[in-house]
Design a protein around this motif. Structure first.
Motif: not given
Length: 383
Positions: A174-182
């Motif tokens: 794992x490296x990074x994460x980003x949330x997509x609320x749509x």
């Protein structure tokens, strides 16, 4: 026609057909090319060894193995990915510790409305090589382990709730994460030379205890998402389980904004833009095209006010470079005298007028020499 122009035309031509309307205008300008920074040129290094544009100043927030000023908390070694969270009229900056053998984790430092440090504490310990991560809309920090069977840990920036391991999000480098609320998904990057780009679809948005891990595929230029049969990644690594999975050369930081997840790949020094609405992908920055003002691309963040991307270097000239919405790439700051380090954890406070980041190994080149900084100044609020 110069090689750079030919390369740029090829990259743009490959991705332009996938966009329309305002997205077409954005994609047609990719990849970004060197130009004048909106903040002007860098001035001589300040007392902290940082070259900044006029009007900006820096201060040291914390040093590895030393007590954070005004608290009794010892700052962790090898500070890496970070993020800011609103805390009333103040804010909290969280920072990963990229230390192996169970020495990793996450620390937090709390600021009041005057940017004075009021507290510092641990929110995760006993994990391994916590590299980058990402925030969630429900104000938790996802801390990612950069080991072959690494986990994602969901942590509480306030340190009230215990950190929770989230195995449903897969076990991989794992490296990074980003949330997509749509779309109610979380994008994940993989730090491997043949790594993949993933998304996790929770069974219930806001609850990461269960869900489906998917990987991005490409067939004849068409992108799709496929379920990963065994997110545990053993005995077969997650990136090898789905035929046709699109491979990337060392996934690093990622950041979501307005239907687009921007992410970096260090193996080819690129910044990518996955457009979730159109289900297309384009190259925002490529050092072979752009003349290499930015190398060793790593962690990434953005200014919420105007959409400027800030990309930190692992090596290179030890710079954080800005990529503007009109596709200009230029140095924003440079750390001098620390060539054996890397810049990590860039994040803006909620007001967008203070930028936090670390030099992971500082002047010593050792994990115990990490330094965490704050830069204050006239950041753009409009184009």
């Amino acid at each position: 026609m110069e090689r750079r122009s030919l390369l740029r035309a090829a990259v743009v031509g490959a991705g332009a057909a996938a966009f329309s309307g305002s997205l077409w205008r954005q994609a047609a300008a990719y990849p970004a090319l060197p130009g004048t920074s909106p903040y002007g040129s860098l001035r001589s290094a300040d007392v902290n060894g940082i070259m900044l544009p006029a009007g900006f100043t820096s201060r040291v927030i914390a040093r590895s193995t030393q007590t954070v000023p005004g608290t009794n908390h010892t700052w962790h070694k090898a500070p890496d990915g970070g993020e800011c969270f609103a805390d009333g009229t103040g804010w909290i900056y969280v920072s990963n510790a990229e230390v192996g053998s169970g020495g990793g984790g996450v620390s937090a430092v709390k600021f009041n409305s005057n940017a004075q440090i009021t507290d510092a504490y641990t929110i995760l310990s006993g994990s391994n090589r916590n590299c980058a991560g990402g925030s969630t809309p429900w104000n938790t920090w996802l801390s990612c382990e950069e080991v072959s069977t690494g986990y994602v840990y969901e942590t509480d920036p306030w340190g009230v709730n215990a950190a929770v391991r989230r195995p449903a999000m897969g076990r991989f480098n794992h490296e990074a994460a980003a949330s997509d609320p749509v779309r109610k998904v979380i994008y994940l990057t993989e730090d491997a030379s043949d790594g993949c780009f993933y998304r996790f679809v929770p069974t219930t948005w806001g609850d990461l205890s269960s869900g489906t891990l998917q990987v991005l595929k490409e067939s004849s230029g068409v992108l799709s998402w496929a379920n990963v049969p065994d997110p545990d990644g053993s005995p077969t690594a997650t990136r090898d389980q789905v035929s046709g999975a699109k491979l990337f050369k060392g996934g690093e930081g990622c950041w979501y904004r307005n239907d687009i997840c921007y992410f970096t790949t260090k193996g080819d020094n690129r910044v990518w833009a996955y457009n979730a609405s159109a289900n297309t992908i384009a190259v925002v920055y490529d050092d072979n095209v752009s003349g290499a003002p930015l190398t060793g691309v790593d962690n990434i963040t953005a200014s919420a006010a105007v959409g400027d991307l800030y990309v930190a270097e692992d090596g290179g000239n030890m710079e954080i470079c800005i990529i503007t919405p009109d596709d200009i790439v230029a140095p924003f700051l440079r750390i001098t005298g620390q060539s054996s380090s890397e810049i990590t954890g860039p994040a803006f406070n909620p007001a967008g007028n203070r930028l936090y980041f670390s030099s992971q190994r500082g002047t010593s080149g050792s994990s115990s020499g990490g330094i965490t900084y704050e830069v204050t100044g006239p950041f753009r609020t409009s184009l």
